[in-house]
Design an enzyme around this catalytic site. Structure first.
Site, PDB file in Angstrom:
ATOM      1  N   CYS A   1       0.821  -1.209   0.000  1.00  0.00           N
ATOM      2  CA  CYS A   1       0.000   0.000   0.000  1.00  0.00           C
ATOM      3  C   CYS A   1       0.855   1.260   0.000  1.00  0.00           C
ATOM      4  O   CYS A   1       0.488   2.273  -0.610  1.00  0.00           O
ATOM      5  CB  CYS A   1      -0.965  -0.004   1.182  1.00  0.00           C
ATOM      6  SG  CYS A   1      -0.176  -0.100   2.806  1.00  0.00           S
TER       7      CYS A   1
ATOM      8  N   HIS B   1      -1.878   1.332   7.473  1.00  0.00           N
ATOM      9  CA  HIS B   1      -2.260   1.293   6.058  1.00  0.00           C
ATOM     10  C   HIS B   1      -2.088   2.673   5.447  1.00  0.00           C
ATOM     11  O   HIS B   1      -2.370   3.693   6.079  1.00  0.00           O
ATOM     12  CB  HIS B   1      -3.713   0.830   5.915  1.00  0.00           C
ATOM     13  CG  HIS B   1      -4.184   0.773   4.508  1.00  0.00           C
ATOM     14  ND1 HIS B   1      -3.684  -0.126   3.580  1.00  0.00           N
ATOM     15  CD2 HIS B   1      -5.113   1.521   3.848  1.00  0.00           C
ATOM     16  CE1 HIS B   1      -4.283   0.053   2.427  1.00  0.00           C
ATOM     17  NE2 HIS B   1      -5.157   1.047   2.555  1.00  0.00           N
TER      18      HIS B   1
END
Length: 374
Positions: A71, A326
Site C-alpha cells: 500500500c 495502512h
C-alpha cells in the site's frame, strides 16, 4: 508525513484527447517492423503524445493491486504518476537495449506501468514487475515501508538511471529544494555559510519543549527558526581554536515546481521506542511561502519569492500505529481539478471539503504542493 503541492496554475484541457500507443509498448508487442524503424530513425524516442495524467485520459482513475503489504509503494507511485510534469519527463527516457536491462531499469518499468494504467480497461493493474525491479536495489518486498523514505529511494533511483542529462536537470528542477545553512560562533564573529539541496522539507510536529505545533504554517516557521548549539552540541570554531556555542539557522533559497513536505509524526520516548504523533493538524489548500516566512528566513530575490505560490496537489496518509497500519493517497487531477482517493485497487472521487477535513485528522505522511504558474 509526505504532503505534496504544486504551483497553482492549471493547464488548459484539450477538447479532444488523442492518445497514441508509444514506441515502448509497440516494441514490447512486436507491432512495428524493422523496416518501419529504418524509415523513422527517431521512432525509439516516441512516447504517448498526451500530456495528461492517468486520471484524465479516460475520466477515471486507475488503481494498483496490493501484491503484499504494498500500500505504501502504491500510494507513492500514484503521486508520481498523477504528476503530469513528471510523466512528461518519464516519456522521454532512453529505452534500455536488452531485456535484462529493461527488467532492472526503474524509470522504464515505471513507464510500462503508466502505459498499462492508461491503455488498459481494467479498474486496476499490478505493480509486480516494478516491485521486483526495485528489489534488485535492496528495496524489500512484502514488508511495511515508510512513505517518506520510499519517496526518496524511488527518486534517487530514477535520477541515477536516467541517461539524458537534460532529463536529470528537469527532474531536479521539478522536486529539488535549495536552502542556505548558517553557522555563527557566539563567542566571536566567525560565520560559515553553505548551500545544500533536499527533496522534502522535514517539518517537526513538536517544538523544543514538546509542545504541539498547531498548524502547517507553525511547523514551517519553527523549522526555519535559529537554534542554539550548546553543551555537547557545540561546534569547533577555527577563530577561537576550541569548541564554542554556535547559532545554527537555515534560509530558503529556492523552491521547486512540486514541493514535498514530510511531517515528522514520530518521536522517541525514553524507552527508545518510537511513538506516533496522531494529533490533528490543519493545512491549507493554498500556501504562500513569502507570507509564512520572515525576511530573515529567506535568501532569495523578490522575483523568486513572488513565485512561491502553491496549491495543494496530493496527500499520502497513514492510519494505524508505527508497527502496523495502512497507506492511501488523496490526489487532485491537475487537468480535471477533481480529487481522487487511491486506496490500492479501489479508487473513488471525493469532494474537496470532505477530503481536506478527513485527511487532516489522519497521520499525514506526505503533503505535496504545486507551484503557481505565473
Amino acid at each position: 508525513v509526505l504532503f505534496m503541492g504544486q504551483r497553482s496554475g492549471r493547464q488548459k484541457r484539450s477538447k479532444k484527447l488523442e492518445v497514441t500507443l508509444s514506441k515502448t509498448m509497440m516494441t514490447e508487442a512486436g507491432v512495428q517492423s524493422n523496416t518501419e524503424e529504418a524509415k523513422e530513425p527517431k521512432a525509439k524516442e516516441q512516447r504517448l503524445t498526451s500530456v495528461f495524467g492517468v486520471a484524465d485520459l479516460k475520466n477515471e482513475a486507475i488503481g494498483l493491486y496490493n501484491i503484499g503489504q504494498s500500500c505504501c509503494l502504491n500510494s507513492v507511485l500514484q503521486v508520481f504518476l498523477m504528476n503530469t510534469r513528471f510523466t512528461g519527463i518519464l516519456r522521454r527516457i532512453t529505452v534500455p537495449p536488452s531485456p535484462a536491462q529493461k527488467r532492472k531499469d526503474v524509470p522504464y518499468q515505471m513507464l510500462l506501468l503508466l502505459e498499462a494504467m492508461q491503455c488498459g480497461k481494467q479498474k486496476a493493474v499490478s505493480p509486480t514487475a516494478l516491485a521486483f525491479c526495485l528489489s534488485e536495489y535492496r528495496v524489500k518486498l512484502f514488508v511495511q515501508h515508510d512513505a517518506a523514505q520510499l519517496f526518496l529511494t524511488l527518486w534517487n533511483l530514477i535520477k541515477r538511471q536516467m541517461k539524458k542529462p537534460e532529463l536529470v536537470e528537469e527532474l531536479g528542477d521539478l522536486y529539488t529544494i535549495c536552502v542556505q545553512e548558517h553557522l555563527a560562533c557566539q563567542k566571536c564573529s566567525f560565520e560559515t555559510k553553505r548551500n545544500s539541496s533536499m527533496l522534502t522539507l522535514p517539518l517537526p510536529m513538536l517544538d523544543s519543549s514538546s509542545h504541539v505545533l498547531k498548524s502547517l504554517e507553525d511547523c514551517l516557521q519553527y523549522f526555519f527558526l535559529p537554534e542554539e548549539l550548546t553543551d555537547h552540541n557545540m561546534c569547533f570554531c577555527e577563530q577561537c581554536g576550541r569548541k564554542t556555542p554556535f547559532l545554527q539557522s537555515m534560509k530558503l533559497v529556492h523552491l521547486p515546481q512540486t514541493l514535498t513536505i514530510h511531517l515528522k509524526r514520530f518521536c522517541f520516548e525514553k524507552s527508545a521506542c518510537i511513538h506516533k504523533l496522531s494529533h490533528y493538524l490543519p493545512f491549507p489548500q493554498d500556501l504562500d511561502f513569502s507570507a509564512v516566512l520572515t525576511e530573515n528566513q529567506c535568501q532569495a530575490d523578490d522575483n523568486e519569492k513572488a513565485a512561491w505560490q502553491y496549491e495543494l496537489f496530493a496527500v499520502v496518509a497513514h492510519s494505524g500505529s508505527t508497527n502496523c497500519g495502512h497507506y492511501c493517497a488523496y490526489i487532485r487531477s491537475l487537468t480535471e481539478c477533481k480529487w481522487y482517493c487511491f486506496n490500492d485497487s479501489e479508487v473513488c472521487q471525493v469532494r474537496r471539503q470532505i477530503h481536506i477535513s478527513f485527511v487532516a485528522s489522519w497521520t499525514l505522511l506526505q503533503i505535496s504542493f504545486h507551484l503557481t504558474d505565473c
